[in-house]
Design an enzyme around this catalytic site. Structure first.
Site, mmCIF file in Angstrom:
data_model
loop_
_atom_site.group_PDB
_atom_site.id
_atom_site.type_symbol
_atom_site.label_atom_id
_atom_site.label_comp_id
_atom_site.label_asym_id
_atom_site.label_seq_id
_atom_site.Cartn_x
_atom_site.Cartn_y
_atom_site.Cartn_z
ATOM 1 N N LYS A 1 39.334 -2.779 -6.678
ATOM 2 C CA LYS A 1 40.068 -3.284 -5.512
ATOM 3 C C LYS A 1 39.156 -3.736 -4.369
ATOM 4 O O LYS A 1 39.515 -4.658 -3.630
ATOM 5 C CB LYS A 1 41.060 -2.227 -5.010
ATOM 6 N N ASP B 1 49.909 -2.863 -1.419
ATOM 7 C CA ASP B 1 50.127 -1.427 -1.604
ATOM 8 C C ASP B 1 50.828 -0.805 -0.396
ATOM 9 O O ASP B 1 51.850 -0.128 -0.532
ATOM 10 C CB ASP B 1 48.801 -0.701 -1.849
#
Length: 282
Positions: free
Chosen positions: A66, A102
């Site tokens: 990420k 997220d």
């Protein structure tokens, strides 16, 4: 030929993302396929170049890539840049744009459990890792003004608070201190791996001082009901597991790729059906 989307990670065989995304493509009559790409750290630069070469329309990025994917992209959304992590990449005619859904996915899943405006709530976040940072920054960016943080390691907690670029009231608390003032909070968010299978009996802090009606959220979804959530429910809390965050972060990624916000109820049912309704792994 169908458009191709996917998820990049290491490991990746256990991912349930294809289940919900392929259901969403089918439901919206989009000719596309979502697949898993097992990519090691060493292979990541070549894999990102391959998105352009193969005209893959978009991907999700999961652990451990990420942060390391960010220098390989052409553009980064401001929130993702602030968080320092990307979980969604859009291929816009060869230009790769990174986003982080997220935190926003967590917020969208949380909203139905909240009475009144989220911005007015007093929030406690447990943990200071990547998920905590995404949620903390996102809540702050949306105007939540009071967010405290508790974590086993003071250094990490203070660093997260000090690095946040958004204006808010925030303080670091030792776990033992947080336990004594839980009644101060309207929302408590558990972002650590404590209580995840197989260590399902563990929990991050005692909830004895929890006030009735507090919203307690645990981003773990294996098991769906952690010991922490079970204890909170027994004390009169409104509880939420991590499946909503998983589904909504995926739905927001789907919207980035297609311009369509999908049916999240259908996506959630697809994941639960695949896993027998008892647990879920990403």
């Amino acid at each position: 030929m169908n458009d191709v989307y996917g998820v990049i990670g290491d490991p990746i065989a256990h991912s349930k993302s294809p289940i919900m995304h392929n259901v969403a493509f089918n439901d919206n009559q989009i000719e596309a396929t979502y697949v898993k790409f097992h990519v090691s750290k060493e292979q990541l630069p070549q894999a990102i170049s391959g998105l352009r070469a193969l005209d893959i329309k978009g991907v999700n990025i999961t652990v451990p890539h990420k942060s390391s994917v960010m220098p390989l992209l052409d553009e980064i959304d401001p929130l993702a840049n602030a968080i320092g992590a990307v979980n969604t990449v859009v291929n816009q005619n060869g230009t790769l744009i990174g986003y982080n859904t997220d935190g926003l996915g967590f917020v969208e899943g949380l909203k139905p459990h909240i009475d009144g405006e989220l911005e007015t709530k007093s929030v406690l976040i447990i943990g200071a890792g990547g998920a905590a940072k995404a949620i903390y920054y996102t809540l702050a960016s949306l105007g939540v003004k009071k967010i405290d943080l508790t974590n086993r390691t003071k250094e990490n907690g203070v660093a997260l608070i000090n690095s946040c670029p958004f204006a808010l009231e925030s303080r670091y608390l030792h776990l033992s201190e947080a336990e004594t003032i839980l009644s101060d909070y309207d929302v408590i968010i558990q972002t650590t791996s404590i209580g995840m299978s197989p260590s399902v009996e563990q929990y991050p802090l005692a909830l004895r001082q929890l006030k009735n009606g507090t919203v307690v959220s645990d981003i773990i979804y294996n098991p769906l009901q952690t010991t922490f959530l079970k204890q909170a429910k027994q004390l009169g809390a409104r509880t939420q597991n991590g499946l909503d965050m998983f589904v909504f972060q995926g739905a927001l990624a789907f919207e980035k790729w297609t311009g369509i916000f999908p049916n999240t109820i259908m996506m959630k049912k697809a994941v639960l059906k695949q896993l027998g309704g008892s647990h879920v792994n990403r």
